[in-house]
Design a protein around this motif. Structure first.
Motif, PDB file in Angstrom:
ATOM      1  N   SER A  96      33.856  48.137  89.613  1.00 17.79           N
ATOM      2  CA  SER A  96      32.576  48.795  89.844  1.00 17.79           C
ATOM      3  C   SER A  96      32.411  49.957  88.873  1.00 17.79           C
ATOM      4  CB  SER A  96      32.518  49.312  91.276  1.00 17.79           C
ATOM      5  OG  SER A  96      31.349  50.070  91.468  1.00 17.79           O
ATOM      6  N   THR A  97      31.234  50.060  88.299  1.00 23.37           N
ATOM      7  CA  THR A  97      30.932  51.173  87.402  1.00 23.37           C
ATOM      8  C   THR A  97      30.003  52.178  88.066  1.00 23.37           C
ATOM      9  OG1 THR A  97      29.088  49.915  86.479  1.00 23.37           O
ATOM     10  CG2 THR A  97      31.206  49.755  85.337  1.00 23.37           C
ATOM     11  N   ARG A  98      29.824  52.062  89.364  1.00 21.77           N
ATOM     12  CA  ARG A  98      28.935  52.931  90.107  1.00 21.77           C
ATOM     13  C   ARG A  98      29.590  54.295  90.308  1.00 21.77           C
ATOM     14  NH1 ARG A  98      27.570  53.825  95.654  1.00 21.77           N
ATOM     15  NH2 ARG A  98      29.368  52.638  96.312  1.00 21.77           N
ATOM     16  N   TYR A  99      28.797  55.354  90.220  1.00 19.27           N
ATOM     17  CA  TYR A  99      29.284  56.701  90.486  1.00 19.27           C
ATOM     18  C   TYR A  99      29.368  56.898  91.997  1.00 19.27           C
ATOM     19  CZ  TYR A  99      28.430  57.793  85.610  1.00 19.27           C
ATOM     20  OH  TYR A  99      28.450  57.799  84.250  1.00 19.27           O
ATOM     21  N   LEU A 100      30.517  57.340  92.469  1.00 17.14           N
ATOM     22  CA  LEU A 100      30.723  57.531  93.900  1.00 17.14           C
ATOM     23  C   LEU A 100      30.288  58.925  94.311  1.00 17.14           C
ATOM     24  CD1 LEU A 100      34.240  55.872  94.202  1.00 17.14           C
ATOM     25  CD2 LEU A 100      32.002  54.836  94.569  1.00 17.14           C
ATOM     26  N   ASN A 101      29.831  59.047  95.550  1.00 22.68           N
ATOM     27  CA  ASN A 101      29.451  60.348  96.078  1.00 22.68           C
ATOM     28  C   ASN A 101      30.192  60.591  97.388  1.00 22.68           C
ATOM     29  OD1 ASN A 101      28.134  58.747  97.912  1.00 22.68           O
ATOM     30  ND2 ASN A 101      26.086  59.157  97.114  1.00 22.68           N
ATOM     31  N   GLU A 102      29.792  61.603  98.148  1.00 23.71           N
ATOM     32  CA  GLU A 102      30.533  61.963  99.363  1.00 23.71           C
ATOM     33  C   GLU A 102      30.420  60.901 100.450  1.00 23.71           C
ATOM     34  OE1 GLU A 102      26.458  63.661  99.381  1.00 23.71           O
ATOM     35  OE2 GLU A 102      28.139  63.975  98.045  1.00 23.71           O
ATOM     36  N   MET A 103      29.414  60.057 100.421  1.00 20.92           N
ATOM     37  CA  MET A 103      29.287  59.003 101.430  1.00 20.92           C
ATOM     38  C   MET A 103      30.278  57.866 101.197  1.00 20.92           C
ATOM     39  SD  MET A 103      25.146  58.879 101.814  1.00 20.92           S
ATOM     40  CE  MET A 103      25.188  57.200 102.268  1.00 20.92           C
TER      41      MET A 103
END
Length: 128
Positions: A96-103
């Motif tokens: 995955s190249t998605r940026y992760l956040n706190e969720m």
């Protein structure tokens, strides 16, 4: 001109509608036609870089030789930096190249539970 297109030439501002005169700083064919029509010298509108007097200034100074080849630094060759995007894709699910956040953090959603044994801390694929 040949195709009936009209180009406006302003010799005072060094401007021609074709754009060549402004970009290359050389008289285009429209400027040459204007100079011929008005009996003007076209070399006046040429940038100094293209004149032979400026080219001779480059070679006026003496070039220093490189010296003895035994005193030169050792050449290790070109440094090649690999481009990871050109690598062959590996088997399996793509990363995955998605940026992760706190969720997306694991502790907010809770711990993993195994669906086989029901214990906490591992998944079905890592079940002992």
């Amino acid at each position: 001109m040949q195709h009936g297109t009209i180009y406006t030439v302003n010799l005072a501002q060094r401007h021609c509608d074709c754009g060549y005169f402004q970009v290359e700083q050389l008289p285009c064919r429209h400027v040459l036609a204007c100079c011929a029509n008005q009996h003007l010298d076209w070399q006046v509108y040429m940038h100094d870089v293209y004149k032979m007097s400026e080219i001779c200034k480059v070679y006026r100074d003496e070039f220093v030789p490189m010296g003895d080849p035994s005193t030169w630094d050792i050449y290790d060759g070109a440094k090649v930096i690999a481009n990871w995007t050109l690598r062959r894709t590996t088997k399996g699910r793509p990363k995955s190249t998605r940026y992760l956040n706190e969720m997306d953090s694991r502790d907010i959603r809770g711990p993993r539970w195994c669906t086989i044994c029901g214990h906490e801390g591992h998944s079905r694929s890592r079940c002992p």
